[in-house]
Design a protein around this motif. Sequence first.
Motif, PDB file in Angstrom:
ATOM      1  N   CYS A   1     -14.995  -1.914  -1.806  1.00 55.67           N
ATOM      2  CA  CYS A   1     -14.364  -1.452  -0.690  1.00 55.67           C
ATOM      3  C   CYS A   1     -15.271  -1.042   0.277  1.00 55.67           C
ATOM      4  O   CYS A   1     -15.198  -1.425   1.644  1.00 55.67           O
TER       5      CYS A   1
ATOM      6  N   ALA B   1      -7.117  -0.919  -0.372  1.00 57.10           N
ATOM      7  CA  ALA B   1      -6.468  -1.081  -1.837  1.00 57.10           C
ATOM      8  C   ALA B   1      -7.361  -1.231  -2.791  1.00 57.10           C
ATOM      9  O   ALA B   1      -7.300  -0.764  -3.865  1.00 57.10           O
TER      10      ALA B   1
ATOM     11  N   GLU C   1      -8.329   2.481  -3.220  1.00 58.01           N
ATOM     12  CA  GLU C   1      -7.563   3.306  -4.147  1.00 58.01           C
ATOM     13  C   GLU C   1      -7.419   2.707  -5.448  1.00 58.01           C
ATOM     14  O   GLU C   1      -6.929   3.442  -6.314  1.00 58.01           O
ATOM     15  N   GLN C   2      -7.875   1.415  -5.777  1.00 63.92           N
ATOM     16  CA  GLN C   2      -7.863   1.119  -6.988  1.00 63.92           C
ATOM     17  C   GLN C   2      -9.020   1.316  -7.994  1.00 63.92           C
ATOM     18  O   GLN C   2      -8.745   1.292  -9.156  1.00 63.92           O
TER      19      GLN C   2
ATOM     20  N   ILE D   1       0.941  -1.095  -0.067  1.00 65.47           N
ATOM     21  CA  ILE D   1      -0.231   0.086  -0.113  1.00 65.47           C
ATOM     22  C   ILE D   1       0.628   1.287   0.115  1.00 65.47           C
ATOM     23  O   ILE D   1       0.611   2.227  -0.579  1.00 65.47           O
TER      24      ILE D   1
ATOM     25  N   TRP E   1      -1.538  -1.665  -5.591  1.00 64.64           N
ATOM     26  CA  TRP E   1      -2.913  -2.208  -5.025  1.00 64.64           C
ATOM     27  C   TRP E   1      -2.932  -3.656  -5.171  1.00 64.64           C
ATOM     28  O   TRP E   1      -3.383  -4.345  -4.405  1.00 64.64           O
TER      29      TRP E   1
ATOM     30  N   GLY F   1       2.020   1.710  -3.293  1.00 61.11           N
ATOM     31  CA  GLY F   1       1.135   1.981  -4.412  1.00 61.11           C
ATOM     32  C   GLY F   1       0.761   0.759  -5.152  1.00 61.11           C
ATOM     33  O   GLY F   1       0.280   0.834  -6.150  1.00 61.11           O
TER      34      GLY F   1
END
Length: 228
Positions: free
Chosen positions: A154, A144, A147-148, A112, A117, A115
């Motif tokens: 999520c 993750a 963020e993706q 994480i 993911w 970055g």
Amino acid sequence: MSDEASTSTPPVPETTEYPADPAILNKIATAKQYKDTADAAFKNGDMKAALQSYHFSLMYLEGLDKNTMKSMGMVKPAPPPKEGETPDPSKEKTEVDEIIEKIYSNQSAAHIKLGNWDRAIQAAEKALKKNENNHKATFRKAKALGEQGFFEKCVKVFDELKKKTPEDAASIDAEVARLRILDKEREKKHTKKMKGFLSKEWTSEKKDGASKDEGEVVQSGIEEVTDE
């Protein structure tokens, strides 16, 4: 009943434990050293070094035979089954299982930071296979995913986590709010990009149409001249 019978020592049950295997103990000790090195690298912000040492630690731990460790008395009994359920021997844990679980969860955290993911999700899921109640791994998986760009997924994972850890609701809600803003910004950029793309397509088609019209006029002129 005689006094002798009442004071007699009950027979000692037979044990199936065997002396500890030095090779296994050495592998576990080496793995712990690599994990400690990885944890230190993580704290110092060197995620690549941390991931490398975590990988080396796993190399020593994965593949160790659980039955052998069980015979050495290194297996913790499975938690008591819920009412109506039967005991599940597969839930018996060794010290190695617990170390591997922590390593995978920490790997997820390191990915994480970098970055990565996909890898963060994969590592978190491996930790959760060892222990479905690893809340840190669950949090990292959800983070993750967000963020993706998989915001709905999520949120679903975070909602399940809140049910299990209501005391962490505030921090979970804060993370969801942050990811929601990120998702909206991502959506705006996508919409802007699509508008720009469509605008270019429209301009290109308009130019092509104009060129075609001009070509037809010129061609018509040539035909007229020829006829003369």
